[in-house]
Motif scaffolding. Structure first.
Motif, PDB file in Angstrom:
ATOM      1  N   CYS A   1      22.951 -10.207  -5.524  1.00 55.76           N
ATOM      2  CA  CYS A   1      21.596  -9.751  -5.179  1.00 55.76           C
ATOM      3  C   CYS A   1      20.763 -10.953  -4.752  1.00 55.76           C
ATOM      4  O   CYS A   1      20.952 -12.060  -5.252  1.00 55.76           O
ATOM      5  CB  CYS A   1      20.922  -9.065  -6.369  1.00 55.76           C
ATOM      6  SG  CYS A   1      21.852  -7.682  -7.050  1.00 55.76           S
ATOM      7  N   ASN A   2      19.854 -10.702  -3.827  1.00 57.37           N
ATOM      8  CA  ASN A   2      18.954 -11.763  -3.387  1.00 57.37           C
ATOM      9  C   ASN A   2      17.960 -12.089  -4.489  1.00 57.37           C
ATOM     10  O   ASN A   2      17.340 -11.187  -5.075  1.00 57.37           O
ATOM     11  CB  ASN A   2      18.199 -11.341  -2.127  1.00 57.37           C
ATOM     12  CG  ASN A   2      19.103 -11.260  -0.921  1.00 57.37           C
ATOM     13  OD1 ASN A   2      20.087 -11.990  -0.834  1.00 57.37           O
ATOM     14  ND2 ASN A   2      18.805 -10.366   0.004  1.00 57.37           N
ATOM     15  N   ALA A   3      17.814 -13.385  -4.779  1.00 57.58           N
ATOM     16  CA  ALA A   3      16.885 -13.844  -5.821  1.00 57.58           C
ATOM     17  C   ALA A   3      16.147 -15.064  -5.309  1.00 57.58           C
ATOM     18  O   ALA A   3      16.688 -15.869  -4.547  1.00 57.58           O
ATOM     19  CB  ALA A   3      17.637 -14.183  -7.110  1.00 57.58           C
ATOM     20  N   GLY A   4      14.892 -15.195  -5.721  1.00 58.51           N
ATOM     21  CA  GLY A   4      14.095 -16.343  -5.297  1.00 58.51           C
ATOM     22  C   GLY A   4      12.750 -16.353  -5.996  1.00 58.51           C
ATOM     23  O   GLY A   4      12.403 -15.441  -6.755  1.00 58.51           O
ATOM     24  N   VAL A   5      11.961 -17.408  -5.709  1.00 63.12           N
ATOM     25  CA  VAL A   5      10.636 -17.556  -6.329  1.00 63.12           C
ATOM     26  C   VAL A   5       9.657 -16.541  -5.740  1.00 63.12           C
ATOM     27  O   VAL A   5       8.755 -16.059  -6.426  1.00 63.12           O
ATOM     28  CB  VAL A   5      10.108 -18.990  -6.124  1.00 63.12           C
ATOM     29  CG1 VAL A   5       8.717 -19.160  -6.719  1.00 63.12           C
ATOM     30  CG2 VAL A   5      11.065 -19.990  -6.741  1.00 63.12           C
ATOM     31  N   LYS A   6       9.851 -16.169  -4.478  1.00 63.28           N
ATOM     32  CA  LYS A   6       8.945 -15.210  -3.848  1.00 63.28           C
ATOM     33  C   LYS A   6       9.069 -13.859  -4.532  1.00 63.28           C
ATOM     34  O   LYS A   6      10.166 -13.359  -4.761  1.00 63.28           O
ATOM     35  CB  LYS A   6       9.281 -15.076  -2.363  1.00 63.28           C
ATOM     36  CG  LYS A   6       8.290 -14.235  -1.597  1.00 63.28           C
ATOM     37  CD  LYS A   6       8.657 -14.166  -0.138  1.00 63.28           C
ATOM     38  CE  LYS A   6       7.675 -13.285   0.635  1.00 63.28           C
ATOM     39  NZ  LYS A   6       8.033 -13.163   2.047  1.00 63.28           N
ATOM     40  N   ARG A   7       7.919 -13.251  -4.829  1.00 61.06           N
ATOM     41  CA  ARG A   7       7.920 -11.991  -5.554  1.00 61.06           C
ATOM     42  C   ARG A   7       8.183 -10.820  -4.601  1.00 61.06           C
ATOM     43  O   ARG A   7       7.791 -10.837  -3.444  1.00 61.06           O
ATOM     44  CB  ARG A   7       6.576 -11.803  -6.266  1.00 61.06           C
ATOM     45  CG  ARG A   7       6.376 -12.772  -7.382  1.00 61.06           C
ATOM     46  CD  ARG A   7       5.066 -12.555  -8.076  1.00 61.06           C
ATOM     47  NE  ARG A   7       3.961 -13.093  -7.312  1.00 61.06           N
ATOM     48  CZ  ARG A   7       2.714 -13.151  -7.746  1.00 61.06           C
ATOM     49  NH1 ARG A   7       2.418 -12.707  -8.943  1.00 61.06           N
ATOM     50  NH2 ARG A   7       1.756 -13.648  -7.006  1.00 61.06           N
ATOM     51  N   GLY A   8       8.859  -9.813  -5.144  1.00 64.81           N
ATOM     52  CA  GLY A   8       9.103  -8.605  -4.369  1.00 64.81           C
ATOM     53  C   GLY A   8      10.246  -8.711  -3.387  1.00 64.81           C
ATOM     54  O   GLY A   8      10.239  -8.035  -2.355  1.00 64.81           O
ATOM     55  N   MET A   9      11.248  -9.552  -3.656  1.00 64.66           N
ATOM     56  CA  MET A   9      12.388  -9.669  -2.750  1.00 64.66           C
ATOM     57  C   MET A   9      13.283  -8.431  -2.809  1.00 64.66           C
ATOM     58  O   MET A   9      13.862  -8.028  -1.810  1.00 64.66           O
ATOM     59  CB  MET A   9      13.200 -10.925  -3.091  1.00 64.66           C
ATOM     60  CG  MET A   9      12.478 -12.213  -2.803  1.00 64.66           C
ATOM     61  SD  MET A   9      13.519 -13.667  -2.995  1.00 64.66           S
ATOM     62  CE  MET A   9      14.608 -13.496  -1.585  1.00 64.66           C
ATOM     63  N   THR A  10      13.416  -7.811  -3.983  1.00 63.87           N
ATOM     64  CA  THR A  10      14.212  -6.593  -4.123  1.00 63.87           C
ATOM     65  C   THR A  10      13.338  -5.400  -3.768  1.00 63.87           C
ATOM     66  O   THR A  10      12.333  -5.138  -4.424  1.00 63.87           O
ATOM     67  CB  THR A  10      14.750  -6.458  -5.558  1.00 63.87           C
ATOM     68  OG1 THR A  10      15.461  -7.646  -5.905  1.00 63.87           O
ATOM     69  CG2 THR A  10      15.677  -5.271  -5.672  1.00 63.87           C
ATOM     70  N   LYS A  11      13.727  -4.662  -2.723  1.00 65.86           N
ATOM     71  CA  LYS A  11      12.934  -3.536  -2.247  1.00 65.86           C
ATOM     72  C   LYS A  11      13.508  -2.194  -2.661  1.00 65.86           C
ATOM     73  O   LYS A  11      12.769  -1.207  -2.733  1.00 65.86           O
ATOM     74  CB  LYS A  11      12.839  -3.586  -0.716  1.00 65.86           C
ATOM     75  CG  LYS A  11      12.212  -4.843  -0.156  1.00 65.86           C
ATOM     76  CD  LYS A  11      10.751  -4.931  -0.468  1.00 65.86           C
ATOM     77  CE  LYS A  11      10.119  -6.170   0.176  1.00 65.86           C
ATOM     78  NZ  LYS A  11       8.704  -6.307  -0.186  1.00 65.86           N
ATOM     79  N   SER A  12      14.807  -2.103  -2.906  1.00 69.53           N
ATOM     80  CA  SER A  12      15.429  -0.819  -3.214  1.00 69.53           C
ATOM     81  C   SER A  12      16.501  -1.018  -4.274  1.00 69.53           C
ATOM     82  O   SER A  12      16.908  -2.146  -4.570  1.00 69.53           O
ATOM     83  CB  SER A  12      16.034  -0.201  -1.958  1.00 69.53           C
ATOM     84  OG  SER A  12      16.986  -1.079  -1.387  1.00 69.53           O
TER      85      SER A  12
ATOM     86  N   LYS B   1       9.026   0.329   3.149  1.00 70.52           N
ATOM     87  CA  LYS B   1       9.812  -0.200   2.030  1.00 70.52           C
ATOM     88  C   LYS B   1       8.995  -1.119   1.130  1.00 70.52           C
ATOM     89  O   LYS B   1       9.322  -1.290  -0.040  1.00 70.52           O
ATOM     90  CB  LYS B   1      11.033  -0.962   2.563  1.00 70.52           C
ATOM     91  CG  LYS B   1      12.184  -0.051   2.929  1.00 70.52           C
ATOM     92  CD  LYS B   1      13.443  -0.843   3.196  1.00 70.52           C
ATOM     93  CE  LYS B   1      14.623   0.090   3.450  1.00 70.52           C
ATOM     94  NZ  LYS B   1      15.863  -0.656   3.674  1.00 70.52           N
ATOM     95  N   SER B   2       7.962  -1.729   1.683  1.00 69.79           N
ATOM     96  CA  SER B   2       7.123  -2.612   0.876  1.00 69.79           C
ATOM     97  C   SER B   2       5.901  -1.898   0.312  1.00 69.79           C
ATOM     98  O   SER B   2       5.066  -2.539  -0.338  1.00 69.79           O
ATOM     99  CB  SER B   2       6.670  -3.813   1.720  1.00 69.79           C
ATOM    100  OG  SER B   2       5.944  -3.365   2.844  1.00 69.79           O
ATOM    101  N   SER B   3       5.781  -0.591   0.542  1.00 68.45           N
ATOM    102  CA  SER B   3       4.632   0.148   0.028  1.00 68.45           C
ATOM    103  C   SER B   3       4.843   0.484  -1.442  1.00 68.45           C
ATOM    104  O   SER B   3       5.965   0.530  -1.946  1.00 68.45           O
ATOM    105  CB  SER B   3       4.427   1.424   0.848  1.00 68.45           C
ATOM    106  OG  SER B   3       5.535   2.292   0.696  1.00 68.45           O
ATOM    107  N   LYS B   4       3.740   0.759  -2.128  1.00 65.89           N
ATOM    108  CA  LYS B   4       3.802   1.066  -3.556  1.00 65.89           C
ATOM    109  C   LYS B   4       4.501   2.401  -3.802  1.00 65.89           C
ATOM    110  O   LYS B   4       5.196   2.570  -4.807  1.00 65.89           O
ATOM    111  CB  LYS B   4       2.392   1.090  -4.139  1.00 65.89           C
ATOM    112  CG  LYS B   4       1.727  -0.269  -4.167  1.00 65.89           C
ATOM    113  CD  LYS B   4       0.360  -0.198  -4.795  1.00 65.89           C
ATOM    114  CE  LYS B   4      -0.277  -1.582  -4.839  1.00 65.89           C
ATOM    115  NZ  LYS B   4      -1.625  -1.560  -5.451  1.00 65.89           N
ATOM    116  N   GLN B   5       4.322   3.362  -2.868  1.00 63.95           N
ATOM    117  CA  GLN B   5       4.971   4.664  -3.044  1.00 63.95           C
ATOM    118  C   GLN B   5       6.489   4.517  -3.043  1.00 63.95           C
ATOM    119  O   GLN B   5       7.190   5.104  -3.884  1.00 63.95           O
ATOM    120  CB  GLN B   5       4.553   5.621  -1.918  1.00 63.95           C
ATOM    121  CG  GLN B   5       3.100   6.031  -1.957  1.00 63.95           C
ATOM    122  CD  GLN B   5       2.204   5.057  -1.228  1.00 63.95           C
ATOM    123  OE1 GLN B   5       2.663   4.050  -0.699  1.00 63.95           O
ATOM    124  NE2 GLN B   5       0.914   5.346  -1.210  1.00 63.95           N
TER     125      GLN B   5
END
Length: 539
Positions: free
Chosen positions: A284-295, A122-126
């Motif tokens: 939706c989950n939101a925060g300072v950390k990047r890439g929290m939304t996966k799908s 889920k965290s891969s670029k593809q």
């Protein structure tokens, strides 16, 4: 008169002094006993003197003691053997159970491995690119969220070109988020500049949206809730303008199904915060950390409008280092260090404004600035050494999150890219109530509290950031890619020597495919060295 000689000094003491000495000695002995007790040093065990020789029936007493000792040893041996037998029975029982439930255990292990692999994928670029394409295909209107601090740098030409090439006559809206971190004049200029291509909505998302349960509990306390709603973080501007614009578009199109609106953009531009602000709750989950939304995630706003959240656009490695530090996920993936990303951003800023913003003295380079910032914030390691890594992480979170105020200058001359012809621009403008949009943006700019231009850092934009929309599952390594490139060049040169009239029309297909087009945008920056060259990145 002559004093008589004394033979010896007197040993007599006053009672107070003698009692004091005795008390000190007692305290000293008590302290020694306490330390010995802590160390586990007890009193010496007295040695058994045995049976004296003068005792009657000495031999009989010794014989009885020896028999008693043997009995105790035999009892211990019996207990040891019983424990061994019990362990052997238990082991045999476990082996039989494992033989019976072997396939089930293997299946459970396979399921666990599959779950872990799915979480990693889920965290891969593809996966991220596939989810982004799903959102584009399923949406009728695409809202590209831009960071108002660097609107041009948060635009993705590949995404806009892909949306225009899709079937279904999809519309594109540009949304300037985080306008409360930019001076008012700069926001107005950017809105006017971007409106020449697509409709633009000025927006300020709410950063303190709460969950439904927390909101229900706090709604009972009226006074505290009123104070909370008046705070700057809870206030949201531009939501009514955007909802009215979408509702009017639905009525004009007369579509029976729900209007699907896809929210796209680079990481940390505020996509999830925009959906939460329009919904009014933490959807939706939101925060300072990047890439929290996966799908992709669907959120129903009303009976006729449905928003679709998407993961952030994957930035292409061919972008400049400053763009990669702000837009990509390389820091979270471990490909780039936090210290390098922070140093890259510091080089793009005005030194005096950075000094005023962080209240630090003059510095010679970025490392010295991070050292002074670490000392000021109290980030110290063992021995009082400044922790520059932690200072760099704080600096990077300020720039990617909704905290630091910086702005980019608007280009003086507007040159649209190649894929935006006059016909495409008029088609994108049709169907929207532009007059109502203009009045809504003016009301938003009146209500938002903007920072002072003197307290905002001027940042040099590197132009639009190229993104990746399709990534193959097998990516070649750097060495293999270099070898393939050298072999291709050798083949082309040989063909050119043998057949000078023949030109190489077909090359080996690359495994990583970037959807790009040649863009012609003229950016006027403060210096000619920082001008963005599109031909270098979009070939």
């Amino acid at each position: 008169m002559k004093r008589p000689k004394l033979k010896k000094a007197s040993k007599r003491l006053s009672c107070s002094k003698r009692y004091k000495i005795q008390r000190k000695v007692r305290e000293h002995h008590r302290k020694l006993r306490k330390e010995a007790k802590k160390k586990g040093v007890g009193k010496r065990v007295k040695k058994d003197p045995g049976v004296p020789s003068s005792a009657p029936f000495k031999e009989e007493v010794l014989r009885e003691a020896e028999q008693r000792k043997l009995q105790i040893e035999e009892e211990k041996e019996r207990q040891r053997q019983a424990k061994k037998e019990e362990r052997a029975k238990k082991r045999k029982k476990e082996e039989t159970e494992s033989n019976e439930t072997g396939p089930k255990v293997k299946k459970a292990r396979k399921d666990d491995a599959a779950k872990k692999q799915a979480a990693a994928n889920k965290s891969s670029k593809q996966f991220l690119c596939a989810e982004l394409n799903k959102v584009i295909d399923a949406s009728d209107v695409i809202i590209e969220v831009l960071d108002a601090r660097d609107p041009l740098g948060s635009r993705c030409p590949e995404l806009e070109e892909a949306v225009l090439q899709r079937e279904g006559n999809k519309k594109i809206l540009l949304l300037l988020n985080k306008i409360d971190l930019v001076p008012k004049e700069n926001v107005a200029k950017w809105v006017e500049f971007l409106q020449k291509e697509f409709p633009v909505v000025a927006f300020k998302a709410s950063t303190l949206i709460q969950d439904k349960t927390v909101k229900a509990k706090k709604s009972r306390i009226v006074a505290s809730n009123d104070i909370l709603d008046r705070s700057r973080g809870v206030a949201c501007f531009g939501s009514s303008c955007l909802t009215d614009l979408l509702m009017n578009f639905v009525t004009k199109t007369e579509n029976e199904t729900k209007l699907k609106v896809g929210i796209v953009g680079f990481p940390n531009v505020g996509k999830s915060s925009l959906i939460n602000s329009l919904k009014g709750v933490l959807a939706c989950n939101a925060g300072v950390k990047r890439g929290m939304t996966k799908s992709m995630q669907e959120v129903h706003i009303s009976k006729t409008v449905k928003l679709i959240d998407s993961p952030g656009i994957v930035a292409s490695p061919s972008n400049p280092p400053a763009s990669m530090a702000l837009r990509s996920l390389q820091v979270e993936e471990g490909q780039d260090s936090v210290l390098e990303a922070a140093q890259t951003l510091i080089k793009q800023c005005d030194k005096t404004q950075v000094m005023l913003q962080y209240n630090v003295p003059d510095y010679r380079n970025s490392l010295e600035f991070l050292t002074m910032l670490a000392k000021k914030r109290g980030f110290l390691q063992k021995g009082g050494v400044p922790d520059t890594q932690q200072a760099a992480a704080i600096f990077l979170s300020d720039w990617t999150g909704a905290k630091l105020s910086y702005h980019c200058k608007v280009p003086g001359k507007h040159t649209p890219p190649a894929y935006l012809t006059d016909a495409v621009v008029t088609e994108m403008q049709n169907g929207w109530n532009l007059k109502k949009l203009k009045t809504g943006n003016e009301e938003t700019l009146k209500g938002v509290k903007f920072p002072n231009p003197a307290s905002s850092i001027s940042f040099i934009s590197k132009g639009p950031t190229s993104g990746v929309l399709r990534v193959s599952e097998e990516q070649p390594s750097a060495a293999t890619a270099a070898e393939e490139k050298q072999s291709d060049e050798a083949v082309d040169s040989n063909e050119a020597v043998e057949n000078p009239e023949k030109t190489p029309q077909s090359k080996k297909p690359k495994k990583v495919q970037f959807q790009s087009s040649a863009l012609e945008v003229n950016l006027t920056a403060t210096s000619t060295d920082d001008a963005y060259d599109f031909n270098a990145h979009f070939k």
